[in-house]
Design a protein around this motif. Structure first.
Motif, mmCIF file in Angstrom:
data_model
loop_
_atom_site.group_PDB
_atom_site.id
_atom_site.type_symbol
_atom_site.label_atom_id
_atom_site.label_comp_id
_atom_site.label_asym_id
_atom_site.label_seq_id
_atom_site.Cartn_x
_atom_site.Cartn_y
_atom_site.Cartn_z
ATOM 1 N N ILE A 116 -7.591 0.552 4.659
ATOM 2 C CA ILE A 116 -6.413 -0.946 4.485
ATOM 3 C C ILE A 116 -7.306 -2.210 5.562
ATOM 4 C CG2 ILE A 116 -4.239 -1.365 4.316
ATOM 5 C CD1 ILE A 116 -2.453 1.318 3.953
ATOM 6 N N VAL B 39 -3.386 -2.299 -4.640
ATOM 7 C CA VAL B 39 -3.862 -1.731 -2.861
ATOM 8 C C VAL B 39 -3.472 -0.594 -3.260
ATOM 9 C CG1 VAL B 39 -0.829 -3.051 -2.752
ATOM 10 C CG2 VAL B 39 -1.148 -0.938 -4.186
ATOM 11 N N LYS B 40 -4.216 0.552 -1.987
ATOM 12 C CA LYS B 40 -4.461 1.289 -1.624
ATOM 13 C C LYS B 40 -3.868 2.773 -1.908
ATOM 14 C CE LYS B 40 -8.489 0.205 1.087
ATOM 15 N NZ LYS B 40 -9.560 0.623 0.725
ATOM 16 N N HIS C 231 0.882 -1.204 -0.025
ATOM 17 C CA HIS C 231 0.315 0.249 -0.124
ATOM 18 C C HIS C 231 1.072 0.740 -0.127
ATOM 19 C CE1 HIS C 231 -3.274 -2.798 0.654
ATOM 20 N NE2 HIS C 231 -2.965 -3.220 1.600
#
Ligand code: NAD
Length: 328
Positions: A293, A121-122, A95
């Motif tokens: 997350i 992914v963030k 992330h």
């Protein structure tokens, strides 16, 4: 369980703000560092107990993919390096938290968002103020409109920077007052109206051409919003200023300061005060981003929000260069 964070770039913001704030978080732990300056490593090992296997340089950084200690890579480099390190971190399956301004161009921002989507992914942008209840208070007024629509906004963010020979004065590294402090003035206007500008008119200037010749020392920019609201915004590396004044149809709201690390406060025409205490803005930001997350929920400031500012920023530079209004 906590998320393992690796900081990329160990300059002022990582050293003085983010690393100390990480110690105050509940959901995060500083586990890794990525640096091009080996002389900095011993102090970070001593202070934060970083393991040797979690220390990377810019060359071997991609091997972070094989390191289960690290969940999030936080990019705290000069803006022109944000895209490269965000994309490399995403490809490593980590992330990404990336500092503001997101990147120098819309194309960079779009590539960063795509890389994070493609690798599942963030991507969060380090707009700490949107995690601050004092900023959320005027955002709420913009949304719920107790005083009607916003009509006129005055928004300023700047400080006197006495340094020379810093990346903030380099075009190649993504410097300039607009990306550094101007984004806070821009955020003030966008968050007050909850609208995106449709037209900008900007003027760049400098009083110290020896230092500020590649990039602007000061940028003044006007924004026009779809509702007809107007904003006069100012940013500078030569003037200490930090205020936001919103005039609505039936009242006003003032914040000063409106984008500091702490002490943001304000008042409204009906006598309401905005003065929430907050232990540590960056710790709150990182804990909230970590929770998003963990829980797979929406981030408060996703990459798309960083991109919105850079879209306006590109138009501001175009307007200043062409000396005319630019439509968005
Ligand atoms: P800084 O100059 O203190 O640190 C930059 C780091 O990048 C240094 O460790 C430097 O060694 C490294 N670096 C790697 N390659 C470099 C190169 N080619 N030129 C210069 N430095 C290089 O800067 P900073 O103030 O820590 O800012 C870093 C990022 O954090 C920027 O994006 C800045 O806008 C952001 N920032 C955000 C906030 C906030 O409130 N959110 C506050 C300060 C800085």
């Amino acid at each position: 369980e906590k998320l393992g964070i690796a900081l990329v770039g160990l300059g002022y913001y990582s050293t003085d703000l983010l690393a100390p704030a990480l110690k105050l978080t509940s959901n995060c732990e500083l586990r890794g560092i990525v640096t091009g300056s080996p002389e900095k490593i011993p102090a970070w090992k001593t202070k934060y107990g970083i393991k040797d296997k979690n220390i990377y340089d810019y060359k071997n950084f991609d091997s972070i993919a094989n390191n289960p200690d690290i969940d999030v890579v936080y990019v705290v480099l000069p803006p022109s390096m944000h895209a490269e390190y965000t994309i490399r971190a995403a490809k490593a399956g980590k992330h990404v938290w990336c500092e503001k301004p997101m990147a120098p161009s819309v194309a960079d921002c779009e590539a960063m968002i795509k890389a994070c989507k493609d690798n599942m992914v963030k991507l969060a942008i380090g707009y700490r103020c949107q995690h601050d209840p004092n900023i959320q208070a005027y955002m709420k007024v913009g949304k719920e409109r107790p005083f009607g629509k916003a009509k006129m906004i005055s928004s300023a963010a700047g400080y006197f920077d006495g340094r020379s020979d810093h990346w903030k004065q380099s075009k190649k590294l993504g410097g300039g007052a607009m990306g550094d402090m101007g984004v806070y003035a821009l955020q003030g206007a966008r968050l007050a109206t909850r609208e995106e500008p449709i037209s900008v008119l900007a003027q760049a200037s400098t009083t110290r051409p020896k230092i500020y010749h590649e990039v602007e020392e000061t940028m003044m920019f006007q924004l026009e919003f779809p509702s007809g609201a107007l904003a006069a915004c100012h940013t500078s590396f030569g003037i200490n200023m930090n205020h936001l004044h919103i005039t609505y149809e039936k009242g006003w709201l003032k914040m000063e300061p409106h984008s500091s690390y702490n002490g943001n406060k304000g008042s409204m025409s009906d006598g309401t005060l905005i003065n929430f205490s907050i232990q540590n803005q960056q710790a709150k930001q990182m804990d909230e981003d970590a929770l998003a997350i963990f829980n797979k929920t929406d981030l408060i400031v996703p990459g798309e929000e960083g991109l919105r500012d850079i879209t306006v920023l590109e138009a501001i530079y175009k307007s200043a260069a062409q000396n005319c209004a630019v439509k968005l």
